[in-house]
Design a protein around this motif. Structure first.
Motif, PDB file in Angstrom:
ATOM      1  N   LEU A 287       0.554  -0.983   0.001  1.00 16.92           N
ATOM      2  CA  LEU A 287      -0.338   0.083  -0.160  1.00 16.92           C
ATOM      3  C   LEU A 287       0.852   1.206   0.475  1.00 16.92           C
ATOM      4  O   LEU A 287       0.374   2.133   0.530  1.00 16.92           O
ATOM      5  CB  LEU A 287      -0.765  -0.013   1.242  1.00 16.92           C
ATOM      6  N   THR A 288       2.200   1.480  -0.375  1.00 13.21           N
ATOM      7  CA  THR A 288       3.248   2.731  -0.927  1.00 13.21           C
ATOM      8  C   THR A 288       3.049   2.798  -2.480  1.00 13.21           C
ATOM      9  O   THR A 288       1.882   2.533  -2.633  1.00 13.21           O
ATOM     10  CB  THR A 288       4.035   1.936  -0.676  1.00 13.21           C
TER      11      THR A 288
ATOM     12  N   HIS B 220      -2.913  -7.882   1.915  1.00 11.90           N
ATOM     13  CA  HIS B 220      -2.209  -6.673   2.440  1.00 11.90           C
ATOM     14  C   HIS B 220      -2.600  -6.913   3.756  1.00 11.90           C
ATOM     15  O   HIS B 220      -2.969  -7.448   4.470  1.00 11.90           O
ATOM     16  CB  HIS B 220      -2.998  -5.285   2.576  1.00 11.90           C
ATOM     17  N   VAL B 221      -0.972  -6.802   4.754  1.00  9.66           N
ATOM     18  CA  VAL B 221      -0.789  -7.767   6.143  1.00  9.66           C
ATOM     19  C   VAL B 221      -0.222  -6.676   7.098  1.00  9.66           C
ATOM     20  O   VAL B 221       0.633  -6.043   6.632  1.00  9.66           O
ATOM     21  CB  VAL B 221       0.128  -8.647   5.929  1.00  9.66           C
ATOM     22  N   VAL B 222      -1.291  -5.987   7.381  1.00 12.57           N
ATOM     23  CA  VAL B 222      -1.471  -5.407   8.034  1.00 12.57           C
ATOM     24  C   VAL B 222       0.156  -5.594   9.899  1.00 12.57           C
ATOM     25  O   VAL B 222      -0.667  -7.166  10.628  1.00 12.57           O
ATOM     26  CB  VAL B 222      -1.800  -4.408   9.063  1.00 12.57           C
ATOM     27  N   GLU B 223       1.083  -5.155  10.468  1.00 16.44           N
ATOM     28  CA  GLU B 223       2.271  -5.653  11.238  1.00 16.44           C
ATOM     29  C   GLU B 223       0.890  -5.554  12.621  1.00 16.44           C
ATOM     30  O   GLU B 223       0.309  -3.982  12.615  1.00 16.44           O
ATOM     31  CB  GLU B 223       3.251  -5.259  11.208  1.00 16.44           C
TER      32      GLU B 223
ATOM     33  N   LYS C  37      -8.594  -0.630   9.337  1.00 15.14           N
ATOM     34  CA  LYS C  37      -9.918   0.430   8.174  1.00 15.14           C
ATOM     35  C   LYS C  37      -9.421   1.294   6.889  1.00 15.14           C
ATOM     36  O   LYS C  37      -9.545   1.061   5.762  1.00 15.14           O
ATOM     37  CB  LYS C  37     -10.502   1.025   9.236  1.00 15.14           C
ATOM     38  N   ALA C  38      -7.736   1.873   7.036  1.00  8.37           N
ATOM     39  CA  ALA C  38      -7.494   2.433   6.489  1.00  8.37           C
ATOM     40  C   ALA C  38      -6.895   1.364   4.883  1.00  8.37           C
ATOM     41  O   ALA C  38      -7.052   1.466   4.233  1.00  8.37           O
ATOM     42  CB  ALA C  38      -5.766   3.502   7.130  1.00  8.37           C
TER      43      ALA C  38
END
Length: 144
Positions: free
Chosen positions: A13-14, A39-42, A65-66
């Motif tokens: 998501l960059t 996408h994996v959110v740490e 959420k974002a």
């Protein structure tokens, strides 16, 4: 030549994400492959070593959420089914490996900055994905 039926595309998501996703979508059209976008959110606690004496749940929920909104925008733009647009929480390499096996992916597509020297010693997500995957991995070169 290998034929791919299901591709797992992991993006961060960059600003480089569209480049990786465009390459993956070209490949999926060539092979007629289904695309699963992830996408994996740490976890926020990882960034602070888990030693912060406060509840980070609200911050984690906002990040989640974002990420979901941003991933959905990419997925919708490329015609990826909503059920194939996933945001997971955890260590990126581990979650990508787990998900690839769960969905039966035969190709994982990730971005790679091609780091050298000290940065390479620290490791990268692409390198971690490559060394634990049970299927092919395509690391799309991102120009730094």
């Amino acid at each position: 030549m290998a034929i791919y039926n299901k591709m797992l595309v992991a993006i961060d998501l960059t600003e480089e994400a569209p480049h990786v996703l465009d390459k993956a979508m070209d490949l999926s059209k060539t092979y007629g492959a289904e695309v699963v976008l992830v996408h994996v959110v740490e976890p926020v606690g990882y960034a602070y070593g888990g030693d912060i004496p406060m509840d980070l749940t609200e911050l984690q929920d906002q990040l989640d959420k974002a990420a979901r909104e941003q991933l959905q925008a990419y997925g919708d733009k490329h015609g990826i089914k909503p059920e194939n647009q996933l945001v997971l929480i955890g260590r990126p390499e581990s979650e990508i490996h787990r998900l690839s096996e769960e969905v039966g992916a035969d190709l994982i597509v990730v971005g790679s900055h091609g780091r050298k020297g000290f940065q390479l010693l620290l490791g990268s997500t692409a390198n971690g994905v490559l060394h634990g995957a049970v299927c092919d991995v395509l690391a799309v070169r991102i120009q730094s």
